[in-house]
Write an enzyme that holds these catalytic residues in place. Structure first.
Site, PDB file in Angstrom:
ATOM      1  N   GLU A   1       8.828  -4.172  10.716  1.00  0.00           N
ATOM      2  CA  GLU A   1       9.297  -2.897  10.164  1.00  0.00           C
ATOM      3  C   GLU A   1       9.866  -2.003  11.260  1.00  0.00           C
ATOM      4  O   GLU A   1       9.213  -1.765  12.297  1.00  0.00           O
ATOM      5  CB  GLU A   1       8.125  -2.199   9.448  1.00  0.00           C
TER       6      GLU A   1
ATOM      7  N   ASP B   1      -1.081  -6.112  -0.277  1.00  0.00           N
ATOM      8  CA  ASP B   1      -1.546  -5.485   0.960  1.00  0.00           C
ATOM      9  C   ASP B   1      -3.050  -5.275   0.940  1.00  0.00           C
ATOM     10  O   ASP B   1      -3.603  -4.774  -0.048  1.00  0.00           O
ATOM     11  CB  ASP B   1      -0.903  -4.093   1.118  1.00  0.00           C
TER      12      ASP B   1
ATOM     13  N   ASP C   1       0.842  -1.204   0.000  1.00  0.00           N
ATOM     14  CA  ASP C   1       0.000   0.000   0.000  1.00  0.00           C
ATOM     15  C   ASP C   1       0.875   1.251   0.000  1.00  0.00           C
ATOM     16  O   ASP C   1       0.368   2.380  -0.072  1.00  0.00           O
ATOM     17  CB  ASP C   1      -1.019  -0.012   1.152  1.00  0.00           C
ATOM     18  N   SER C   2       2.219   1.058   0.015  1.00  0.00           N
ATOM     19  CA  SER C   2       3.134   2.180  -0.204  1.00  0.00           C
ATOM     20  C   SER C   2       2.937   2.757  -1.605  1.00  0.00           C
ATOM     21  O   SER C   2       3.455   3.839  -1.922  1.00  0.00           O
ATOM     22  CB  SER C   2       4.592   1.740  -0.014  1.00  0.00           C
TER      23      SER C   2
ATOM     24  N   GLU D   1      -1.799  -5.488   8.459  1.00  0.00           N
ATOM     25  CA  GLU D   1      -1.031  -4.904   9.563  1.00  0.00           C
ATOM     26  C   GLU D   1      -1.745  -5.155  10.886  1.00  0.00           C
ATOM     27  O   GLU D   1      -2.943  -4.890  11.001  1.00  0.00           O
ATOM     28  CB  GLU D   1      -0.872  -3.383   9.353  1.00  0.00           C
TER      29      GLU D   1
ATOM     30  N   LYS E   1      -1.433  -9.387   2.770  1.00  0.00           N
ATOM     31  CA  LYS E   1      -0.725  -8.946   3.992  1.00  0.00           C
ATOM     32  C   LYS E   1      -1.635  -7.967   4.745  1.00  0.00           C
ATOM     33  O   LYS E   1      -2.275  -7.112   4.125  1.00  0.00           O
ATOM     34  CB  LYS E   1       0.610  -8.275   3.633  1.00  0.00           C
TER      35      LYS E   1
END
Ligand code: KIV
Length: 272
Positions: free
Chosen positions: A190, A91, A52-53, A123, A121
């Site tokens: 991270e 993501d 999602d970056s 978070e 993925k």
């Protein structure tokens, strides 16, 4: 000491588990489009993350929060068309899984069905346990993500190193173990201290992939635009730039503009 690489025609969640067991480090990079994915894949990267970056590097947003599920599916399906070998992890964007487990499953299914991605993925740790379980029960592999979790940036307030204090470090270890127990096939850590990341990698049987988490983990991930030097404002200590494409591209484009203005492009050999 480096460990012999095993050749995989296609990297799967099983292959990266085998890599950890053999002590072979796992390479992971982001990609968001077909052309970049083709290069990243043909260079032998084991895992491609449609992160999602993309919200930052592709769309220019300050955070990862604005990117939508539809936009992630668009990026992921472009990446999939360029990949022959790598495992492609996508993501789940902010807002597509936090409200309830059924929504999380619907979002994961959309990603798998509409983009052709191989895994998702998410978070977070124990607080998203029910969502992770539901996704796993549908047969979708899940990668966890702990430490600095950019989707929670407004809760933390800064992008500084996480889990430096004992209590947060203890919480991170507990969450990592919980993710493994739930059935996640790997975890990204991270921006946490290298010593803590090494401890997590040693205590877990699943692969632990780090970004700003030192060299004691099972693999490394970077944002491809950062490691190629296409971005230049972002300079964290963990980032190694392998090229300085921002400067090289700027100078090539400046040359093109000058050539057009000077009537030097196109020349006789470049016309029909
Ligand atoms: O979105 C992303 O690029 C990521 C990596 C930084 C791990 O989540």
């Amino acid at each position: 000491m480096s460990v012999a690489k095993k050749e995989y025609k296609r990297v799967t969640v099983k292959s990266i588990q085998e890599m950890k067991e053999r002590g072979e480090k796992i390479s992971m990079l982001t990609a968001y489009d077909y052309t970049m994915a083709k290069i990243v894949d043909s260079a032998g990267t084991d895992v491609i993350l449609v992160g999602d970056s993309a919200s930052n590097v592709m769309a220019g947003h300050e955070t990862t929060l604005p990117i939508t599920l539809d936009q992630m599916i668009y990026h992921a399906s472009s990446v999939i068309r360029g990949v022959d070998r790598a495992l492609v992890v996508v993501d789940l964007p902010f807002g597509s899984y936090q409200s309830d487990p059924k929504e999380a499953l619907r979002s994961a299914i959309r990603i798998m069905k509409e983009s052709g991605g191989h895994a998702v993925k998410l978070e977070g740790g124990k607080e998203i346990k029910e969502s992770i379980k539901r996704i796993l029960n549908a047969g979708i592999p899940v990668m966890g993500h702990l430490g600095l979790t950019p989707q929670s940036i407004y809760k933390f307030g800064t992008y500084t190193v996480r889990a430096k204090e004992e209590e947060e470090a203890h919480q991170l270890i507990t969450n990592a173990k919980a993710l493994e127990k739930m059935g996640c096939f790997a975890i990204v850590l991270e921006k946490i201290p290298a010593k803590l990341a090494k401890q997590v990698a040693e205590e877990l049987t699943i692969p632990v992939i780090g970004i700003g988490a030192g060299n004691g983990v099972d693999g490394q991930v970077l944002v491809v635009h950062d490691m190629l030097g296409m971005t230049h404002e972002f300079n964290p200590r963990f980032l190694r730039r392998y090229l300085h494409l921002y400067d090289e591209m700027t100078s090539a484009i400046t040359q093109y503009v000058d050539d057009v203005k000077a009537l030097d492009f196109p020349n006789e050999n470049e016309m029909y």
